[in-house]
Design a protein around this motif. Sequence first.
Motif, PDB file in Angstrom:
ATOM      1  N   GLN A   1       5.196  -3.245  -6.208  1.00  0.00           N
ATOM      2  CA  GLN A   1       3.840  -3.598  -5.814  1.00  0.00           C
ATOM      3  C   GLN A   1       2.957  -2.365  -5.669  1.00  0.00           C
ATOM      4  OE1 GLN A   1       4.883  -5.830  -2.312  1.00  0.00           O
ATOM      5  NE2 GLN A   1       5.280  -7.703  -3.464  1.00  0.00           N
ATOM      6  N   GLU A   2       3.547  -1.261  -5.199  1.00  0.00           N
ATOM      7  CA  GLU A   2       2.805  -0.005  -5.111  1.00  0.00           C
ATOM      8  C   GLU A   2       2.468   0.509  -6.508  1.00  0.00           C
ATOM      9  OE1 GLU A   2       1.117   3.578  -3.487  1.00  0.00           O
ATOM     10  OE2 GLU A   2       1.405   1.524  -2.773  1.00  0.00           O
TER      11      GLU A   2
ATOM     12  N   ASP B   1       1.698  -1.338  -9.042  1.00  0.00           N
ATOM     13  CA  ASP B   1       0.519  -2.089  -9.457  1.00  0.00           C
ATOM     14  C   ASP B   1      -0.743  -1.519  -8.832  1.00  0.00           C
ATOM     15  OD1 ASP B   1      -0.857  -4.304 -10.711  1.00  0.00           O
ATOM     16  OD2 ASP B   1      -1.007  -5.207  -8.722  1.00  0.00           O
ATOM     17  N   ARG B   2      -0.676  -1.192  -7.546  1.00  0.00           N
ATOM     18  CA  ARG B   2      -1.852  -0.651  -6.858  1.00  0.00           C
ATOM     19  C   ARG B   2      -2.288   0.686  -7.455  1.00  0.00           C
ATOM     20  NH1 ARG B   2       0.751  -3.174  -2.293  1.00  0.00           N
ATOM     21  NH2 ARG B   2       2.021  -1.321  -1.909  1.00  0.00           N
ATOM     22  N   ARG B   3      -1.324   1.534  -7.728  1.00  0.00           N
ATOM     23  CA  ARG B   3      -1.669   2.856  -8.273  1.00  0.00           C
ATOM     24  C   ARG B   3      -2.141   2.761  -9.723  1.00  0.00           C
ATOM     25  NH1 ARG B   3      -1.278   3.057  -3.751  1.00  0.00           N
ATOM     26  NH2 ARG B   3      -3.499   2.830  -4.207  1.00  0.00           N
TER      27      ARG B   3
ATOM     28  N   LEU C   1      -3.832   0.211 -10.930  1.00  0.00           N
ATOM     29  CA  LEU C   1      -5.210  -0.274 -10.808  1.00  0.00           C
ATOM     30  C   LEU C   1      -6.153   0.876 -10.458  1.00  0.00           C
ATOM     31  CD1 LEU C   1      -4.556  -3.615  -8.888  1.00  0.00           C
ATOM     32  CD2 LEU C   1      -5.666  -3.413 -11.123  1.00  0.00           C
ATOM     33  N   GLU C   2      -5.700   1.740  -9.545  1.00  0.00           N
ATOM     34  CA  GLU C   2      -6.515   2.892  -9.162  1.00  0.00           C
ATOM     35  C   GLU C   2      -6.738   3.812 -10.359  1.00  0.00           C
ATOM     36  OE1 GLU C   2      -6.414   6.721  -6.085  1.00  0.00           O
ATOM     37  OE2 GLU C   2      -4.836   5.195  -5.991  1.00  0.00           O
TER      38      GLU C   2
ATOM     39  N   SER D   1     -10.114  -2.159  -8.134  1.00  0.00           N
ATOM     40  CA  SER D   1      -9.735  -2.320  -6.734  1.00  0.00           C
ATOM     41  C   SER D   1      -8.336  -2.906  -6.621  1.00  0.00           C
ATOM     42  CB  SER D   1     -10.735  -3.228  -6.011  1.00  0.00           C
ATOM     43  OG  SER D   1     -10.754  -4.521  -6.609  1.00  0.00           O
ATOM     44  N   GLU D   2      -7.781  -2.858  -5.421  1.00  0.00           N
ATOM     45  CA  GLU D   2      -6.394  -3.229  -5.180  1.00  0.00           C
ATOM     46  C   GLU D   2      -6.070  -4.666  -5.537  1.00  0.00           C
ATOM     47  OE1 GLU D   2      -3.550  -3.556  -1.257  1.00  0.00           O
ATOM     48  OE2 GLU D   2      -4.744  -1.738  -1.534  1.00  0.00           O
ATOM     49  N   ASN D   3      -6.978  -5.578  -5.297  1.00  0.00           N
ATOM     50  CA  ASN D   3      -6.699  -6.997  -5.537  1.00  0.00           C
ATOM     51  C   ASN D   3      -7.178  -7.476  -6.904  1.00  0.00           C
ATOM     52  OD1 ASN D   3      -5.511  -7.420  -2.961  1.00  0.00           O
ATOM     53  ND2 ASN D   3      -7.573  -7.458  -2.047  1.00  0.00           N
ATOM     54  N   ASP D   4      -7.531  -6.545  -7.752  1.00  0.00           N
ATOM     55  CA  ASP D   4      -7.978  -6.889  -9.104  1.00  0.00           C
ATOM     56  C   ASP D   4      -6.771  -6.898 -10.036  1.00  0.00           C
ATOM     57  OD1 ASP D   4      -9.586  -7.422 -11.278  1.00  0.00           O
ATOM     58  OD2 ASP D   4     -11.052  -5.846 -10.801  1.00  0.00           O
TER      59      ASP D   4
END
Length: 240
Positions: free
Chosen positions: A106-107, A109-111, A113-114, A119-122
């Motif tokens: 999950q991290e 995915d967040r990175r 996206l960054e 944004s985090e929920n995109d």
Amino acid sequence: MAAIQSVDVAGGKLPPARFFDTLRPYFSNFPSTAKSLSLQDIAGEPISADLAPVGWAPPTFTSATPAQKPIPSQAVPENDLSSEKGVDYHKLHDLLKAGKWKEADQETDRRMLEAVGRSENDRIRPAEVLSFPSADLRTIDALWVNCSEGKWGFSVQRRIYVECGAKLDGNYPGNKIWHEFCRRVGWRKRNAYVSYSSLTYDLKNSPPGEFPAICGLAYGEVEGGTGWWVWFFLISHKDL
């Protein structure tokens, strides 16, 4: 300066007889026939300090045996957290080192996206994957490969994907190849896709290539299958 000698033993061949004749005076209980001991036993026998002449050094062995541990295609060191977009990968590194695989996925995915400015929920779009920053992709892949001892990572998935008969062109390879790939990495069982929450998350028992799964499985679930294109483009990235 020590006199260094070397003998090529690639392919398991033994050195010539004169090699053993040279060694014979410096080893206790040297065998009468060179083949009675393995090369490892001979090379590992200690040399008496009293017998070894000044400046003499035991011969070194050269072998063509390849390394056993898989490495990422770009061979990025685990502690290299390079990013073209200023993304901090320390948390991902720490989660992977701690064996917190689901949290690490999950991290990831967040990175990612960054790295593409979302944004985090995109979610990442296929077109953004085509231009995904190369250094970031290699960093993420190397972290997964190194921390999983070569079992997981985008480059591992890429290899399995090709082994199943796919081409790295970003296109859907057809049901037969795609289903076989998903079966091999644990995303498909009994002719149906598994849910993201039911993945194994166990390094010992999971199949090779199961992770990262956030772009390959979770996106497919959320978008009813169209999210697979993100993965097709990602695994075909020119710098992976």
